[in-house]
Structure formats: C-alpha cells, structure tokens
Design a protein around this motif. Sequence first.
Motif, PDB file in Angstrom:
ATOM      1  N   SER A 117       0.840  -1.199   0.000  1.00  0.00           N
ATOM      2  CA  SER A 117       0.000   0.000   0.000  1.00  0.00           C
ATOM      3  C   SER A 117       0.877   1.251   0.000  1.00  0.00           C
ATOM      4  CB  SER A 117      -0.903   0.018   1.236  1.00  0.00           C
ATOM      5  OG  SER A 117      -1.546   1.270   1.376  1.00  0.00           O
ATOM      6  N   PRO A 118       0.438   2.313  -0.694  1.00  0.00           N
ATOM      7  CA  PRO A 118       1.203   3.565  -0.657  1.00  0.00           C
ATOM      8  C   PRO A 118       1.023   4.328   0.650  1.00  0.00           C
ATOM      9  CG  PRO A 118      -0.768   3.849  -1.977  1.00  0.00           C
ATOM     10  CD  PRO A 118      -0.708   2.393  -1.611  1.00  0.00           C
ATOM     11  N   PHE A 119       0.177   3.824   1.539  1.00  0.00           N
ATOM     12  CA  PHE A 119      -0.121   4.513   2.793  1.00  0.00           C
ATOM     13  C   PHE A 119       0.466   3.743   3.973  1.00  0.00           C
ATOM     14  CE2 PHE A 119      -3.892   4.927  -0.073  1.00  0.00           C
ATOM     15  CZ  PHE A 119      -3.543   6.176  -0.572  1.00  0.00           C
ATOM     16  N   VAL A 120       1.132   4.470   4.873  1.00  0.00           N
ATOM     17  CA  VAL A 120       1.770   3.851   6.043  1.00  0.00           C
ATOM     18  C   VAL A 120       1.230   4.547   7.293  1.00  0.00           C
ATOM     19  CG1 VAL A 120       3.954   3.295   7.175  1.00  0.00           C
ATOM     20  CG2 VAL A 120       3.840   3.401   4.674  1.00  0.00           C
ATOM     21  N   SER A 121       0.722   3.769   8.223  1.00  0.00           N
ATOM     22  CA  SER A 121       0.060   4.334   9.400  1.00  0.00           C
ATOM     23  C   SER A 121       1.064   4.825  10.431  1.00  0.00           C
ATOM     24  CB  SER A 121      -0.852   3.292  10.044  1.00  0.00           C
ATOM     25  OG  SER A 121      -0.082   2.250  10.615  1.00  0.00           O
ATOM     26  N   ALA A 122       0.592   5.720  11.281  1.00  0.00           N
ATOM     27  CA  ALA A 122       1.417   6.231  12.384  1.00  0.00           C
ATOM     28  C   ALA A 122       1.857   5.097  13.297  1.00  0.00           C
ATOM     29  CB  ALA A 122       0.633   7.278  13.167  1.00  0.00           C
ATOM     30  N   GLU A 123       0.994   4.103  13.455  1.00  0.00           N
ATOM     31  CA  GLU A 123       1.322   2.958  14.323  1.00  0.00           C
ATOM     32  C   GLU A 123       2.542   2.210  13.803  1.00  0.00           C
ATOM     33  OE1 GLU A 123      -0.794  -1.118  16.065  1.00  0.00           O
ATOM     34  OE2 GLU A 123      -1.844   0.162  14.628  1.00  0.00           O
ATOM     35  N   LEU A 124       2.620   2.020  12.482  1.00  0.00           N
ATOM     36  CA  LEU A 124       3.760   1.319  11.902  1.00  0.00           C
ATOM     37  C   LEU A 124       5.026   2.166  11.945  1.00  0.00           C
ATOM     38  CD1 LEU A 124       2.092  -0.367   8.788  1.00  0.00           C
ATOM     39  CD2 LEU A 124       2.839  -1.476  10.900  1.00  0.00           C
ATOM     40  N   LEU A 125       4.867   3.485  11.842  1.00  0.00           N
ATOM     41  CA  LEU A 125       6.036   4.367  11.884  1.00  0.00           C
ATOM     42  C   LEU A 125       6.629   4.464  13.283  1.00  0.00           C
ATOM     43  CD1 LEU A 125       4.804   7.208   9.518  1.00  0.00           C
ATOM     44  CD2 LEU A 125       6.528   5.476   9.037  1.00  0.00           C
ATOM     45  N   GLN A 126       5.844   4.148  14.306  1.00  0.00           N
ATOM     46  CA  GLN A 126       6.332   3.967  15.678  1.00  0.00           C
ATOM     47  C   GLN A 126       7.128   5.155  16.209  1.00  0.00           C
ATOM     48  OE1 GLN A 126       8.429   0.237  15.698  1.00  0.00           O
ATOM     49  NE2 GLN A 126       6.558  -0.972  15.636  1.00  0.00           N
ATOM     50  N   GLY A 127       6.409   6.157  16.643  1.00  0.00           N
ATOM     51  CA  GLY A 127       7.077   7.235  17.362  1.00  0.00           C
ATOM     52  C   GLY A 127       7.478   8.403  16.496  1.00  0.00           C
ATOM     53  N   GLY A 128       8.305   9.288  17.072  1.00  0.00           N
ATOM     54  CA  GLY A 128       8.580  10.565  16.445  1.00  0.00           C
ATOM     55  C   GLY A 128       9.825  10.641  15.595  1.00  0.00           C
ATOM     56  N   THR A 129      10.610   9.567  15.486  1.00  0.00           N
ATOM     57  CA  THR A 129      11.860   9.648  14.727  1.00  0.00           C
ATOM     58  C   THR A 129      11.611   9.954  13.264  1.00  0.00           C
ATOM     59  OG1 THR A 129      12.906   8.064  16.229  1.00  0.00           O
ATOM     60  CG2 THR A 129      13.966   8.438  14.115  1.00  0.00           C
ATOM     61  N   PHE A 130      10.626   9.288  12.671  1.00  0.00           N
ATOM     62  CA  PHE A 130      10.305   9.519  11.265  1.00  0.00           C
ATOM     63  C   PHE A 130       9.879  10.967  11.068  1.00  0.00           C
ATOM     64  CE2 PHE A 130       7.739   9.472   7.430  1.00  0.00           C
ATOM     65  CZ  PHE A 130       8.405   8.589   6.592  1.00  0.00           C
ATOM     66  N   ARG A 131       9.033  11.460  11.955  1.00  0.00           N
ATOM     67  CA  ARG A 131       8.552  12.830  11.862  1.00  0.00           C
ATOM     68  C   ARG A 131       9.702  13.821  11.999  1.00  0.00           C
ATOM     69  NH1 ARG A 131       8.606  18.029  14.094  1.00  0.00           N
ATOM     70  NH2 ARG A 131       6.767  19.110  13.283  1.00  0.00           N
ATOM     71  N   GLN A 132      10.607  13.568  12.948  1.00  0.00           N
ATOM     72  CA  GLN A 132      11.737  14.465  13.175  1.00  0.00           C
ATOM     73  C   GLN A 132      12.644  14.536  11.947  1.00  0.00           C
ATOM     74  OE1 GLN A 132      13.544  12.902  16.715  1.00  0.00           O
ATOM     75  NE2 GLN A 132      11.829  13.491  18.033  1.00  0.00           N
ATOM     76  N   THR A 133      12.907  13.391  11.341  1.00  0.00           N
ATOM     77  CA  THR A 133      13.747  13.357  10.146  1.00  0.00           C
ATOM     78  C   THR A 133      13.058  14.073   8.992  1.00  0.00           C
ATOM     79  OG1 THR A 133      14.685  11.233  10.849  1.00  0.00           O
ATOM     80  CG2 THR A 133      14.986  11.852   8.544  1.00  0.00           C
ATOM     81  N   PHE A 134      11.755  13.836   8.841  1.00  0.00           N
ATOM     82  CA  PHE A 134      10.969  14.476   7.786  1.00  0.00           C
ATOM     83  C   PHE A 134      11.023  16.002   7.943  1.00  0.00           C
ATOM     84  CE2 PHE A 134       7.528  15.580   5.061  1.00  0.00           C
ATOM     85  CZ  PHE A 134       7.235  14.494   4.263  1.00  0.00           C
TER      86      PHE A 134
END
Length: 293
Positions: A117-134
């Motif tokens: 799927s082209p969509f990835v949930s917040a649950e799978l991204l697990q925490g703020g590291t992905f957001r911080q890098t983005f």
Amino acid sequence: MARLFENIDTLSTPYEAFWVDSRNQNTPTRPHWHYYIELIYVEGGELSVECDNHRAILHRGDCAVFHPKQIHTITPMSADYRYGVLKFDVSRLNISSLYTPKLRVLMDDVRTNRDISPFVSAELLQGGTFRQTFAACISELEARNYGYDLVVHAGLCSLLVTLLRIWRAGGATITAKGSPSGEAAIDSITEYIDEHANEPLRAQALADRCGMSYSYFARSFKQRYGRSCKEYIEFIRVSKAEDLLLFTDYDLNYISQETGFSDCSHLIKIFKKWKDVTPKQYRLRIAEGSERE
C-alpha cells in the motif's frame, strides 16, 4: 495523461520540500503526476488521499508514498490541517558501497508490487523519529545553510530505509532486480552518469545502454529532466568540481582530470557557464566568506 503532468527542474532542484496547511491552501491538490518520488507526512487534521486505485483517509502521524508516474490527489477533510511534502529524484540518492542495494532499484520493485500500500500508518512508523527526520529535511531545504544537501541526502535515505523495513516486516518481498532496459533504464541513467562522470560519456553510448535510438533517448531525457543529456553531464561534473574547490586545495589541473573535463580550460569555461564565476573566483569567494565568519 500529459495534462496532469507536474514539471520540476530536477537538474537544478533535485529536492523540493514544504509544509501545506489550512492557512496557505484551502483547496484540494488537483490530480497530477511527475517523474520523482513524493512523500507526505500528516502533522494534523484529516486528508483524503488517492493514488492510482488506492484511497485512504490519513490522520496525524500517517504517511503516503507516491512513486514516479502515479496519478495522485490530496483533499483536506477537516477545517484545520497540516502536512509536509518531500519531492526528490531517487536516482540522486547514490550509495558508493558495492554491497548496498540501490534505493532506486528497491523503490522500483515497491512501485510494481501490488501488495504494498502507498499509505503507512502512524502505528507502523512507531514514534517521532520519522517525523523528526521528515521535518529536518524541510527545515534544511528552507534554510540552505552550509552542508544542507548532505543532511537532506542522509535524511531521505533514512526515511526510505524506514519504509522499506516496514514493508518487508509486513511480508513484502523487495529485491534489487537486474539492470533495467528501455523506459525503465532512462529513469536510472542519472545514477550511471553520476558514478561515471570522470570518464568519457557520450549521449549515443548512453542511449545504447538504455536500448533506445539516439533521437528517442534525447527526447525522453529532456522531457524527464528539463535539460539535454549533455547539459546534465556538465552539471554533474561542475557539481563535483565545486565539492573539490570547497573541501580540498587541489589545483585546477587535478580537478579537471578528476571530474571528467578534457583540460583546465574546459573546466573553467563550463564552470563559468553554470556558476557565473570562474573556479578561482569561486574559491576566493568561499575563502572570503569563511574569514568573515
């Protein structure tokens, strides 16, 4: 399909990054497609997102991945919303190690895998590291401080590897396939140019490598990258020369040899064409800037 095409000068601007929110955009993003990867990350509110035959409502912390040539649209579903956008040419994310799978090749496999799927949930991204890098990638591209491109390169690689690990953990088989040919090959030819920029490069040989006639290759290359193949090669060589001028004290004869120019005079001519200054003037300007700091 051509009417939905969104153009970007990936030669001069290999990355784009920005925040979209209810204060600066109150209308849906029209259906469009492009030749680069686009990531979006939802910071707040709800978005209705469509990508080819996939549809989803995204919430805070969710992410969407739009591959090259995929038609997609984004429609806000709440009065207040905010999401980040990263657009980039994955072929520019080169890793020198011979044992490291090429991100472009892996993402090509993801694009053709109907089970992902082209969509990835917040649950799978697990925490703020992905957001911080983005968010860091967007901040670096907005500020453009010294070394920002290195930080962005590392950040984009980190984001893609995180997504690849999530898809693999979910059972998807993602492999680095053999050398592409035809239309797929021209999407990766910039990676080849970058790796072999110090060698003689001819457009005809590159067309042969893609399994195309010269005229079709030249037309397709300019359509994708907004410049001729010759101009692209010049740009890559000038960029490599710029790095050597910034970070070494090598003379121009050595730099011209290392970056694929025929001689020092050729380097000076092409460098001035792209940078509006000679290599010597460029180096002096950088030195003067460092002294003022």
